[in-house]
Design an enzyme around this catalytic site. Structure first.
Site, short mmCIF file in Angstrom:
data_model
loop_
_atom_site.label_atom_id
_atom_site.label_comp_id
_atom_site.label_asym_id
_atom_site.label_seq_id
_atom_site.Cartn_x
_atom_site.Cartn_y
_atom_site.Cartn_z
NE ARG A 1 20.26 20.36 -25.10
CZ ARG A 1 20.17 18.98 -24.83
NH1 ARG A 1 19.87 18.43 -23.75
NH2 ARG A 1 20.59 18.15 -25.97
CG ASP B 1 28.37 27.04 -22.36
OD1 ASP B 1 29.61 27.26 -22.90
OD2 ASP B 1 28.20 26.69 -21.36
#
Ligand code: ZN
Ligand code: ZN
Length: 252
Positions: A155, A153
């Site tokens: 990233r 998430d």
């Protein structure tokens, strides 16, 4: 008014030399690499191709109307699903979600669809197909779900936040039913002034969202008792859903 040729040239010039410390703990930096007109069946869009310093993936933004230096710009984040988006697979409802978002944005004054190239919640295409294969061979979906359920998430939000910043958007209204997404983007410094719910019409393929009594660990049973893997982190509301069902669908 969409981006003018002059604005496009300025954005590209600025981005050519762009460097920053990066967004998030992975120090994700993106640059706008190219921009072109994109008339579509959902309205007039411009497509923006991005380079990034981390994953070699070519993320994209589909921009409708004037968004640079604008406030309260509607934004939808969509994760790539080759089988759903392009082929119309009925194993997921990614295409319904994508079309609903593009249709909604296309009918508004302005808006952005961020198309994030993170197939299968970031595990990649091959692993997604492996998860499908496991299901086809009668494996417990827990195993398939573990394969599909992993997603980075952090990233995701870093890339999306930087893309929004690169377009010089001042503040956004996030098209989501998932409060985690608002929090994730806000933590990356994006100003979010409002939330727009994503609502899709009911059809025989998304009816499983309405069968929420069997909701568990990231998958739901459809009306035939068949389990579905949910590939977009952000689930839509289906017209006619009770608020209790809607809340249940957002769990996990
Ligand atoms: Zn940067
Ligand atoms: Zn899908």
């Amino acid at each position: 008014m969409a981006l003018t040729p002059l604005q496009i040239r300025e954005l590209l010039d600025d981005n050519r030399a762009h460097e920053c410390d990066g967004f998030g703990k992975n120090h994700v930096c993106v640059r706008i690499a190219s921009i072109a007109e994109l008339p579509s069946r959902f309205g007039q869009f411009q497509v923006v191709a991005f380079w990034n310093n981390r994953d070699g993936k070519e993320h994209a933004a589909f921009v409708h109307g004037e968004v640079t230096h604008a406030e309260n710009v509607p934004v939808r984040m969509h994760s790539e699903c080759l089988t759903g988006d392009a082929i119309g697979s009925l194993r997921c409802d990614c295409r319904d979600q994508l079309e609903a978002a593009l249709r909604t944005i296309g009918a508004m004054d302005n808006g952005i669809l961020l198309y994030l190239r993170q197939e299968g919640r970031g595990i990649g295409f091959t692993n997604k197909i492996r998860a499908y294969g496991l299901q086809d061979h009668g494996y417990d979906t827990v195993e398939a779900n573990i394969a599909l359920g992993f997603r980075d998430d952090e990233r995701d939000y870093s890339v999306a936040a930087h893309m929004i910043a690169s377009l010089n958007v001042k503040s956004i209204r996030l098209m989501t039913n998932n409060p985690k997404k608002i929090q994730g983007l806000a933590e990356m410094g994006i100003r979010i002034t409002d939330r727009i719910p994503l609502v899709i019409p009911p059809n025989e393929y998304n009816r499983f969202y309405l069968q929420t009594k069997a909701s568990k660990s990231g998958h739901l049973l459809d009306s035939f008792g068949k389990e579905r893997l949910l590939e977009q982190l952000d689930r839509p509301f289906v017209e006619g859903m009770t608020s209790e069902q809607a809340a249940k669908v957002q769990e996990n």
